[in-house]
Structure formats: structure tokens, C-alpha cells
Design an enzyme around this catalytic site. Sequence first.
Site, mmCIF file in Angstrom:
data_model
loop_
_atom_site.group_PDB
_atom_site.id
_atom_site.type_symbol
_atom_site.label_atom_id
_atom_site.label_comp_id
_atom_site.label_asym_id
_atom_site.label_seq_id
_atom_site.Cartn_x
_atom_site.Cartn_y
_atom_site.Cartn_z
ATOM 1 N N GLY A 105 0.838 -1.201 0.000
ATOM 2 C CA GLY A 105 0.000 0.000 0.000
ATOM 3 C C GLY A 105 0.869 1.245 0.000
ATOM 4 N N LEU A 106 0.208 2.373 -0.208
ATOM 5 C CA LEU A 106 0.917 3.658 -0.234
ATOM 6 C C LEU A 106 1.605 3.940 1.100
ATOM 7 C CD1 LEU A 106 -1.891 5.844 -1.869
ATOM 8 C CD2 LEU A 106 0.303 5.227 -2.938
ATOM 9 N N SER A 107 2.607 4.787 1.060
ATOM 10 C CA SER A 107 3.201 5.277 2.302
ATOM 11 C C SER A 107 2.107 5.981 3.119
ATOM 12 C CB SER A 107 4.324 6.271 1.969
ATOM 13 O OG SER A 107 4.875 6.768 3.166
ATOM 14 N N GLY A 108 2.030 5.657 4.391
ATOM 15 C CA GLY A 108 1.016 6.281 5.249
ATOM 16 C C GLY A 108 -0.332 5.581 5.214
ATOM 17 N N GLY A 162 -0.952 2.658 6.342
ATOM 18 C CA GLY A 162 -1.150 1.993 7.636
ATOM 19 C C GLY A 162 -0.524 0.599 7.729
ATOM 20 N N LYS A 163 0.366 0.267 6.823
ATOM 21 C CA LYS A 163 0.965 -1.083 6.803
ATOM 22 C C LYS A 163 1.692 -1.394 8.114
ATOM 23 C CE LYS A 163 3.407 0.063 3.172
ATOM 24 N NZ LYS A 163 2.870 1.446 3.063
ATOM 25 N N SER A 164 2.634 -0.517 8.498
ATOM 26 C CA SER A 164 3.431 -0.779 9.713
ATOM 27 C C SER A 164 2.543 -0.810 10.947
ATOM 28 C CB SER A 164 4.484 0.308 9.912
ATOM 29 O OG SER A 164 5.334 0.377 8.816
ATOM 30 N N SER A 172 5.966 -1.885 -1.890
ATOM 31 C CA SER A 172 5.976 -2.832 -3.017
ATOM 32 C C SER A 172 4.997 -2.400 -4.106
ATOM 33 C CB SER A 172 5.709 -4.256 -2.534
ATOM 34 O OG SER A 172 4.672 -4.365 -1.585
HETATM 35 P P1 ADP Z 1 2.800 2.826 6.259
HETATM 36 O O1 ADP Z 1 3.530 1.752 7.019
HETATM 37 O O2 ADP Z 1 1.754 2.262 5.329
HETATM 38 O O3 ADP Z 1 3.696 3.819 5.584
HETATM 39 P P2 ADP Z 1 2.196 3.838 8.862
HETATM 40 O O4 ADP Z 1 1.583 2.668 9.576
HETATM 41 O O5 ADP Z 1 3.636 4.165 9.127
HETATM 42 O O6 ADP Z 1 1.944 3.660 7.294
HETATM 43 O O7 ADP Z 1 1.361 5.150 9.145
HETATM 44 C C1 ADP Z 1 -0.043 5.174 9.114
HETATM 45 C C2 ADP Z 1 -0.521 6.347 9.970
HETATM 46 O O8 ADP Z 1 -1.935 6.424 9.885
HETATM 47 C C3 ADP Z 1 -0.165 6.169 11.434
HETATM 48 O O9 ADP Z 1 0.152 7.430 11.977
HETATM 49 C C4 ADP Z 1 -1.474 5.622 12.030
HETATM 50 O O10 ADP Z 1 -1.613 5.942 13.397
HETATM 51 C C5 ADP Z 1 -2.503 6.360 11.190
HETATM 52 N N1 ADP Z 1 -3.798 5.672 11.068
HETATM 53 C C6 ADP Z 1 -4.995 6.254 11.285
HETATM 54 N N2 ADP Z 1 -5.991 5.369 11.096
HETATM 55 C C7 ADP Z 1 -5.418 4.200 10.761
HETATM 56 C C8 ADP Z 1 -5.956 2.913 10.447
HETATM 57 N N3 ADP Z 1 -7.261 2.671 10.459
HETATM 58 N N4 ADP Z 1 -5.087 1.930 10.119
HETATM 59 C C9 ADP Z 1 -3.751 2.181 10.100
HETATM 60 N N5 ADP Z 1 -3.191 3.373 10.396
HETATM 61 C C10 ADP Z 1 -4.007 4.391 10.723
#
Ligand code: ADP
Length: 201
Positions: free
Chosen positions: A32-35, A37-39, A106
Site C-alpha cells: 500500500g501507499l506510504s502512510g 497503515g501497513k506498519s 511494493s
Molecule cells: P505505512 O507503514 O503504510 O507507511 P504507517 O503505519 O507508518 O503507514 O502510518 C499510518 C498512519 O496512519 C499512522 O500514523 C497511524 O496511526 C494512522 N492511522 C490512522 N488510522 C489508521 C488505520 N485505520 N489503520 C492504520 N493506520 C491508521
Amino acid sequence: MASAAHRAILTLDKRARAELKGQKPVILWMTGLSGAGKSTIANRLEEKLWLCGHHTMLLDGDNLRCGLNKDLTFTDAARVENIRRTAEVAKLMLEAGLIAICALISPFRRERMLARQLVGADEFIEVFVDAPLDLCKRRDPKGLYARALAGQIPNFTGISSPYEPPDTPELHLRTDRHDVDALAGQVLEALRHRGVIAGTP
Ligand code: ADP
């Protein structure tokens, strides 16, 4: 030149190693896109699995880029190599009998397909962690979109480099609609349904 490498014959296989752990080994591939929520979801999921006594390993793209993949940039070719290495490491985790959770953008379908093809059909679960680009930009947990939009990060997925969403992921998590706990719960439920982990919580 012919390779001098030979595969050693090992007595134990992944099934034997996984049986001791009371689970079936799989790769959960979160894209998925950056941000998106993957991590965050991967982390919550790993906690939930740990609480149920399961054995996991989380391969986070950002963390891998601090070590194994620190020589790689974000060009298309480097991204392909990033996925190849991560998939090979995840396959080793599978051999160890673990539930390997991979969390990395990815962006390319083809490379995700190559990762899938490294292992058995029932050993790879593609999880599309989905949030609209606008929401990811607003969340911007690492300040990366701001920097990319200011032209400071070249080849940034969603801004100056494409993201190809999965056509038929095994799981589709909408992080704009459900909270982290519910989404991690959805993955756990899917793992039970597939017999990766047993029974009720
Ligand atoms: P990624 O790993 O995809 O780049 P991150 O997990 O680092 O994304 O960041 C996602 C951000 O979105 C975090 O700050 C998280 O707290 C916020 N967030 C808000 N709602 C959700 C949700 N339903 N699922 C996952 N993350 C969420």
C-alpha cells in the site's frame, strides 16, 4: 560460469518446525501507499498473534532499508531488488515455521507476483492496505509527502512514482473506514479461516 553452490539436505522441513509452534507458516504481504497503515496494522497484528502464543517475524520495509537493503535507492530497479531480497528473507522465515509479516510499499504488481511465486500457493497472502492518496498525504506520519511535494524526494510513490494496486488481493483492508484494531482483527480472522492458526481467540 557454473555455480559451485550446492543445496544441503536438511532433516527438518518447515512443516516440522511449524508443527512445534502450532501454526502453519505463511507470508502475509502487506502492500500500500506510504502512510496507508501497513506498519501500524502489522505491528498490532503481531501483538495479537503473540498474545495467542504464535511465532511471527515482522519484516518492515523501512527497517530493512536501514540494514540488509541500505545500499538500495528508490529507482525502479532498486525497488525491484528491494522486493526480491525481502521476499527471499520472508521465504527463509517460512522455512523456520514462522508467520512472516512483510510491510512494504511494493508498488509494482509484477514484483509482488514474483514474491508470490517463490512459495506455495497457500503460503502467500497478499494484503492490500488501502487508503486514498489524499488521506495518506494528510496523515503523512513521517513527513515524507511534504518533502516529496517540495521536490526533495525523487521517485516517491504516489507523487512521482506509480503505485499499482493489487487486482485480487486475498485481503483488502480499508484504513479510511475501520480502525487499526478492527483491521488487525480481520487479518487474524482470515488466518483462522485458512487454518494458519487454530480455533477461537
Ligand atoms: P505505512 O507503514 O503504510 O507507511 P504507517 O503505519 O507508518 O503507514 O502510518 C499510518 C498512519 O496512519 C499512522 O500514523 C497511524 O496511526 C494512522 N492511522 C490512522 N488510522 C489508521 C488505520 N485505520 N489503520 C492504520 N493506520 C491508521
